[in-house]
Design a protein around this motif. Sequence first.
Motif, mmCIF file in Angstrom:
data_model
loop_
_atom_site.group_PDB
_atom_site.id
_atom_site.type_symbol
_atom_site.label_atom_id
_atom_site.label_comp_id
_atom_site.label_asym_id
_atom_site.label_seq_id
_atom_site.Cartn_x
_atom_site.Cartn_y
_atom_site.Cartn_z
ATOM 1 N N GLU A 1 23.610 12.729 -18.926
ATOM 2 C CA GLU A 1 25.064 12.701 -18.681
ATOM 3 C C GLU A 1 25.710 11.617 -19.547
ATOM 4 N N ALA B 1 19.860 13.555 -13.297
ATOM 5 C CA ALA B 1 21.038 13.509 -14.180
ATOM 6 C C ALA B 1 21.389 12.075 -14.573
ATOM 7 N N PRO B 2 20.492 11.403 -15.283
ATOM 8 C CA PRO B 2 20.772 10.008 -15.628
ATOM 9 C C PRO B 2 21.909 9.864 -16.645
ATOM 10 N N SER B 3 22.648 8.800 -16.501
ATOM 11 C CA SER B 3 23.642 8.423 -17.512
ATOM 12 C C SER B 3 22.997 7.361 -18.390
ATOM 13 N N VAL C 1 30.034 17.428 -14.355
ATOM 14 C CA VAL C 1 28.902 17.592 -13.436
ATOM 15 C C VAL C 1 28.978 18.954 -12.711
ATOM 16 N N ARG D 1 21.238 12.395 -4.922
ATOM 17 C CA ARG D 1 21.857 11.257 -5.618
ATOM 18 C C ARG D 1 22.249 10.185 -4.618
ATOM 19 N N ARG E 1 17.824 18.705 -10.098
ATOM 20 C CA ARG E 1 18.019 18.080 -11.406
ATOM 21 C C ARG E 1 17.983 16.566 -11.288
ATOM 22 N N TYR F 1 33.429 12.781 -15.578
ATOM 23 C CA TYR F 1 32.216 13.065 -14.812
ATOM 24 C C TYR F 1 32.434 14.226 -13.836
ATOM 25 N N LEU G 1 28.181 8.322 -4.130
ATOM 26 C CA LEU G 1 28.916 9.462 -4.705
ATOM 27 C C LEU G 1 29.444 10.431 -3.644
#
Length: 302
Positions: free
Chosen positions: A41, A7-9, A194, A208, A5, A190, A212
């Motif tokens: 996100e 998963a941009p914010s 997530v 990512r 995936r 988050y 993180l």
Amino acid sequence: MITSRLAPSPTGAQHLGNARTYLIAHWSALHSQANMILRIEDVDSPRIKPWATAQVIEDLRWLGITWNEGPDVGGPHSPYVQTERMSLYRTSLDRLIEADRVYPCVCTRKDIEEAGSAPHFEHESPIYPGTCASWQNGDQLPEPGKYCWRFRAGSDNVAFDDLVLGQQSCIPKTSLGDFPITQKNGQPSYQLAVVVDDAAMGITEVVRGNDLLASTFRQLEIYAALDAIPPQFAHVPLVRGPDGRRLAKRHGDTRLSHYRDRGVAPETIIRWAAQTSGLDPNGEGFSWSKLSREDVIFDDFS
Ligand code: GLU
């Protein structure tokens, strides 16, 4: 079948650092013929910008990144925007409350800082001193809006094999402490959103930034508490400016939209991302073992 995936914010424009991570995820997915999901996100940040989702999609398409499911194309795991998935987070939160894995916490950031425990990881907040941890399911709740739900970190060693960094382990209780999984306004944080989404969407590969890494241990605890199967993780090196700090506004305008407006070809960015990671710009012969483990210093395109 691998499911990956992006998963941009949508907290603002996407910049070079994001582009490099997305391209690596894309090359890995191309190579393994993975199913790729685009998920927006848009919870857990006061910095969400209404225009940013459309721009993320434009940025990704400009870079030639493709996905099989997402807010713009639909798919079996719809909806693909977190603010449209709130009931799922609530259901999982209720399970965690029921199992006494979380407690309501009324502490402010200042209370926690004043308790004086030192943060363990770089950029991590101080370890929570446990002030509110004696609450048990069934006890009275504090006033609504005055508390977040905080997850009880476990005392057992948590280990996983990162596709980039290799074997990783930590004892969450002592290294990270109990952590919030909602905000005080009741919105999921988050960490909760997530995990619920990656589990519900059947994600098997998460690519990512390595900033993180500490969060991954927290997320593995949530997976275990929800009886969900965690994905494999690939934490990729960050892009830094010439001063060694994480690439940001202070280093000049590295937004993808800015390069696009200036007439920079997407190939320039793709070539840079490939060169700095030791990978092929079309994803040919992709292998995690080839990925450079060094943080990247960006000055300009060479
Ligand atoms: N939405 C997060 C970000 O843009 C991605 C986190 C993740 O990949 O788990 O930083």
